[in-house]
Design a protein around this motif. Sequence first.
Motif, PDB file in Angstrom:
ATOM      1  N   VAL A 168      -1.197  -1.861  -6.012  1.00 50.90           N
ATOM      2  CA  VAL A 168      -0.310  -1.249  -5.012  1.00 50.90           C
ATOM      3  C   VAL A 168      -0.510  -1.913  -3.663  1.00 50.90           C
ATOM      4  N   ILE A 169      -1.733  -2.141  -3.268  1.00 48.05           N
ATOM      5  CA  ILE A 169      -2.016  -2.797  -1.976  1.00 48.05           C
ATOM      6  C   ILE A 169      -1.473  -4.221  -1.986  1.00 48.05           C
ATOM      7  N   TYR A 170      -1.641  -4.919  -3.111  1.00 48.07           N
ATOM      8  CA  TYR A 170      -1.119  -6.275  -3.229  1.00 48.07           C
ATOM      9  C   TYR A 170       0.403  -6.295  -3.035  1.00 48.07           C
ATOM     10  N   LYS A 171       1.096  -5.364  -3.677  1.00 49.98           N
ATOM     11  CA  LYS A 171       2.555  -5.295  -3.565  1.00 49.98           C
ATOM     12  C   LYS A 171       2.999  -4.928  -2.149  1.00 49.98           C
ATOM     13  N   LEU A 172       2.234  -4.070  -1.474  1.00 52.90           N
ATOM     14  CA  LEU A 172       2.588  -3.691  -0.107  1.00 52.90           C
ATOM     15  C   LEU A 172       2.399  -4.847   0.867  1.00 52.90           C
ATOM     16  N   VAL A 173       1.363  -5.650   0.660  1.00 50.64           N
ATOM     17  CA  VAL A 173       1.060  -6.760   1.581  1.00 50.64           C
ATOM     18  C   VAL A 173       1.985  -7.935   1.332  1.00 50.64           C
ATOM     19  N   SER A 174       2.303  -8.230   0.095  1.00 53.38           N
ATOM     20  CA  SER A 174       3.120  -9.427  -0.169  1.00 53.38           C
ATOM     21  C   SER A 174       4.601  -9.130  -0.200  1.00 53.38           C
TER      22      SER A 174
END
Length: 70
Positions: free
Chosen positions: A64-70
Amino acid sequence: MDFREETPEEKRERLRQEELKGNPMGTLGDGVNRAQFGSFADLVGGLGWKGTGILIILLVLGYVIYKLVS
């Protein structure tokens, strides 16, 4: 003497130790392959159900954090 039933984890560990004693070089290839490719069954077996749950939560949060940042 203690005559209690052996848990599945204790039985697996006892069998693994007996295999190592009986054939120490035969398991070398298994250990190399396991280290190289990993084994989710070994990981889950070592962590238990709480550790596995925490691992799954961390993986989902990381995604989820990866998707929010990228």
